[in-house]
Structure formats: structure tokens, C-alpha cells
Design a protein around this motif. Structure first.
Motif, short mmCIF file in Angstrom:
data_model
loop_
_atom_site.label_atom_id
_atom_site.label_comp_id
_atom_site.label_asym_id
_atom_site.label_seq_id
_atom_site.Cartn_x
_atom_site.Cartn_y
_atom_site.Cartn_z
N GLY A 154 -26.53 1.96 11.88
CA GLY A 154 -25.12 1.58 11.89
C GLY A 154 -24.87 0.10 11.68
N LYS A 155 -25.93 -0.65 11.43
CA LYS A 155 -25.78 -2.10 11.27
C LYS A 155 -25.65 -2.48 9.80
N ARG A 156 -24.91 -3.54 9.54
CA ARG A 156 -24.79 -4.10 8.19
C ARG A 156 -25.34 -5.51 8.20
N LYS A 157 -25.91 -5.90 7.08
CA LYS A 157 -26.44 -7.24 6.96
C LYS A 157 -25.32 -8.27 6.98
N SER A 158 -25.65 -9.48 7.44
CA SER A 158 -24.70 -10.58 7.39
C SER A 158 -24.44 -10.97 5.94
N VAL A 159 -23.19 -11.26 5.64
CA VAL A 159 -22.79 -11.73 4.31
C VAL A 159 -22.24 -13.14 4.46
N TYR A 160 -22.75 -14.06 3.66
CA TYR A 160 -22.34 -15.45 3.72
C TYR A 160 -21.45 -15.76 2.52
N GLU A 164 -24.63 -22.12 0.59
CA GLU A 164 -24.82 -23.11 1.63
C GLU A 164 -24.79 -22.47 3.02
N GLU A 165 -23.90 -21.52 3.24
CA GLU A 165 -23.85 -20.84 4.55
C GLU A 165 -25.14 -20.07 4.81
N GLY A 166 -25.68 -19.44 3.76
CA GLY A 166 -26.94 -18.72 3.92
C GLY A 166 -28.09 -19.64 4.25
N VAL A 167 -28.12 -20.80 3.59
CA VAL A 167 -29.16 -21.79 3.87
C VAL A 167 -29.05 -22.29 5.31
N GLU A 168 -27.83 -22.59 5.75
CA GLU A 168 -27.65 -23.08 7.12
C GLU A 168 -28.05 -22.03 8.14
N ALA A 169 -27.79 -20.76 7.84
CA ALA A 169 -28.21 -19.70 8.77
C ALA A 169 -29.73 -19.67 8.89
N ARG A 170 -30.44 -19.85 7.76
CA ARG A 170 -31.91 -19.86 7.82
C ARG A 170 -32.43 -21.08 8.57
N MET A 171 -31.75 -22.22 8.44
CA MET A 171 -32.15 -23.42 9.16
C MET A 171 -32.11 -23.19 10.67
N LYS A 172 -31.17 -22.35 11.12
CA LYS A 172 -30.98 -22.12 12.55
C LYS A 172 -31.59 -20.80 13.01
N GLY A 173 -32.48 -20.23 12.22
CA GLY A 173 -33.07 -18.93 12.54
C GLY A 173 -33.94 -18.97 13.79
N LEU A 185 -36.82 -21.33 0.54
CA LEU A 185 -36.88 -19.91 0.89
C LEU A 185 -35.68 -19.14 0.34
N ALA A 186 -34.52 -19.80 0.28
CA ALA A 186 -33.31 -19.15 -0.22
C ALA A 186 -33.40 -18.84 -1.71
N GLN A 187 -34.19 -19.61 -2.45
CA GLN A 187 -34.33 -19.36 -3.89
C GLN A 187 -34.82 -17.95 -4.17
N ARG A 188 -35.71 -17.44 -3.31
CA ARG A 188 -36.24 -16.08 -3.48
C ARG A 188 -35.65 -15.10 -2.47
N GLY A 189 -34.91 -15.63 -1.51
CA GLY A 189 -34.46 -14.78 -0.42
C GLY A 189 -33.01 -14.36 -0.44
N LEU A 190 -32.13 -15.19 -0.99
CA LEU A 190 -30.71 -14.85 -1.01
C LEU A 190 -30.35 -14.12 -2.30
N GLY A 195 -18.60 -10.10 -1.82
CA GLY A 195 -18.11 -10.99 -0.78
C GLY A 195 -18.93 -12.24 -0.56
N GLY A 196 -20.07 -12.37 -1.26
CA GLY A 196 -20.87 -13.57 -1.08
C GLY A 196 -22.34 -13.35 -1.31
N TYR A 197 -23.15 -13.73 -0.32
CA TYR A 197 -24.61 -13.66 -0.45
C TYR A 197 -25.21 -13.08 0.81
N SER A 198 -26.35 -12.40 0.65
CA SER A 198 -27.07 -11.85 1.78
C SER A 198 -28.56 -12.03 1.53
N TRP A 199 -29.35 -11.98 2.60
CA TRP A 199 -30.80 -12.10 2.45
C TRP A 199 -31.39 -10.79 1.96
N ARG A 200 -32.34 -10.88 1.02
CA ARG A 200 -32.96 -9.70 0.40
C ARG A 200 -33.85 -8.92 1.37
#
Length: 284
Positions: A154-160, A164-173, A185-190, A195-200
């Protein structure tokens, strides 16, 4: 060695993995394995500094550009080890070195212990064995894992909203990294999504393990390693506080300043780790 990198894909039959290829074709064969929720760009700063090595830096299954495991499957350490052996088989490498960070180091130790005659060198960065458990907690752990699997449906992935928001989320992981590391990491991960971007990365990677080895079982892999082995301990990383474990290890140990991602966070850390690895492989 050349700093050029080649993008390759490896069809293992049961799954297709993406990888970066570094170094001279006649270099010492090495398979590089990144940490949990990272990808092959974990070695983007380190690999070009290494001498005389033919490095295949994988996106582990469920990470980066590699395929996810099929529905109903999980991400057990033994399955990662099987993937690595299949990669070596496809490359025609009967013997090969392993360079692992964190989760990648844990996989490397298990594989080097399970098939000691196949692994020529073992280099670990701030990782060695998985968290262990006690026998009496086995049933409770499985129950917790099963409940988490059911909740995941029932969970959905975070969408940024933007990269930049995705990168900041990874910085604070869970394990914080520098902005530069997060951007790599975002180059291959986002990936772009509505609605935006999500991690793969596969959401199942966040599930708790249904089974944990006992400390005796985990150390059995360590004791079966035959090849030369070196462990880089980050002074501000995840292993430094586990002094009792470090004292049991038969491996050469080198303590370097920096956090858990010291090889990726900045150029200085990458240089320190590279110097250590080059000495280990005999390339001063």
C-alpha cells in the motif's frame, strides 16, 4: 590508467545488470560492489584513481539501471553473491578480485568465504559482515519481515518536484552523504515520473531481512577467506565503534579519516582510499 568509463549491460539469464567498466583490458580483474541504495557511481571518484585494474562496477540488482528482481522474489545476500559469480562467468574470469563498500563489502566477504579459490583479492570499505541475530529471535524476526512485506503493497514512493529535492533527500538519508556524492548517485538513481522525480531503487530493498546469521555463522565466512584481504575503516563511519568485531578479524586494517562514504564524499577521501588500494594491489 585511463579515466574513461564504459557503460555495459550484462544479461545473466535470470536478470540483466548494468555496470561501469574502468581500466585497461589486461588489468587485474576486479568486480566492484556498492552499498545499500547506492549504485555504480559510488566508484565514480575512486575507480579512475586506481592503477592496473580492470574494474566492473555493478549496479546491484534493484539499484541504478539494473533490473529489479521478479515479483515474489527478495534481495538475499546469497542471491547477490550468485549474481556476482554469474557476472564473472560471463566475463570469462575464473579468478577475480572484489572491491566492496558497505553492503558490497558484506557480499564480497560472503562470496570470498563461500568460494575461496575463485577470489584473488578482497578489499572492503567500511563493511565486513551483516548485522547478526540470536537464535531465539528467529520467529519474531520472520513475523516482522512478513508484516513489512504486506504493508509495502500500500505504499508509494516519494516523488520530488525537481532533481534538487531528490538530491537533498539523499544527502539526508539514513547514511548522510555530501552534496557532490548525492549528485553522483542521483545521476543513476533518479528517474522522471509523473509529478517530478523518484528514486529507481526497488522498494523491496527497504524491507527487513527475514533471517539473520548468528555471529558464529557470519564469522565462518571470514575464517574461510584465503586471499589477501584489506579492510578500510572510516574513522567516522559505521565500523569504527565496533572494536570487538575489528579485533577478531584476520584482515589487514587501515583507518582513514572520513565518514561511511569516504571514497565518494570528496576528492581528498577518494585519493586516500585509492592510495591504500593501489598499495594493496602492488601499484605504488
Amino acid at each position: 590508467m585511463s579515466a574513461q568509463v564504459e557503460e555495459i549491460r550484462l544479461n545473466l539469464g535470470h536478470i540483466e545488470l548494468a555496470a561501469h567498466l574502468f581500466g585497461p583490458a589486461d588489468g587485474i580483474p576486479v568486480i566492484a560492489l556498492h552499498g545499500w541504495l547506492d549504485n555504480a557511481n559510488s566508484f565514480a571518484r575512486l575507480a579512475p584513481r586506481l592503477k592496473g585494474l580492470r574494474i566492473v562496477a555493478l549496479d546491484l540488482a534493484g539499484h541504478g539501471y539494473s533490473e529489479h528482481r521478479p515479483a515474489g522474489a527478495s534481495y538475499a545476500l546469497a542471491d547477490y553473491a550468485h549474481d556476482v559469480v554469474r557476472v564473472a562467468q560471463q566475463l570469462g574470469w575464473e579468478r577475480f578480485g572484489l572491491l566492496g563498500h558497505s553492503l558490497g563489502a558484506i557480499i564480497s566477504v560472503q562470496l570470498a568465504g563461500a568460494l575461496p579459490d575463485r577470489v584473488s583479492h578482497l578489499l572492503m570499505i567500511d563493511g565486513v559482515i551483516a548485522p547478526t541475530g540470536v537464535e531465539q529471535d528467529a520467529a519474531e524476526r520472520l513475523g516482522m519481515a512478513l508484516q513489512a512485506q504486506l504493508r509495502l503493497d500500500g505504499k508509494r514512493k516519494s516523488v520530488y518536484a525537481n532533481l534538487e529535492e531528490g538530491v537533498e533527500a539523499r544527502m539526508k538519508g539514513m547514511v548522510a552523504v555530501s552534496r557532490e556524492a548525492a549528485e553522483l548517485l542521483a545521476q543513476r538513481g533518479l528517474m522522471p515520473v509523473p509529478g517530478g522525480y523518484s528514486w529507481r531503487s526497488d522498494s523491496r530493498l527497504t524491507l527487513p531481512s527475514p533471517v539473520r546469521l548468528s555471529e558464529t555463522q557470519a564469522m565462518a565466512f571470514v575464517k574461510r577467506v584465503k586471499c589477501n584481504a584489506c579492510l578500510v575503516v572510516a574513522a567516522d563511519g559505521m565500523l569504527a565503534r565496533h572494536t570487538a568485531l575489528l579485533e577478531q578479524l584476520p584482515f589487514e586494517q587501515v583507518s582513514l579519516p572520513g565518514g561511511h562514504h569516504l571514497h565518494l564524499n570528496d576528492e581528498h577521501g577518494a585519493t586516500l582510499v585509492a592510495d591504500c588500494i593501489n598499495r594493496f594491489f602492488g601499484f605504488p
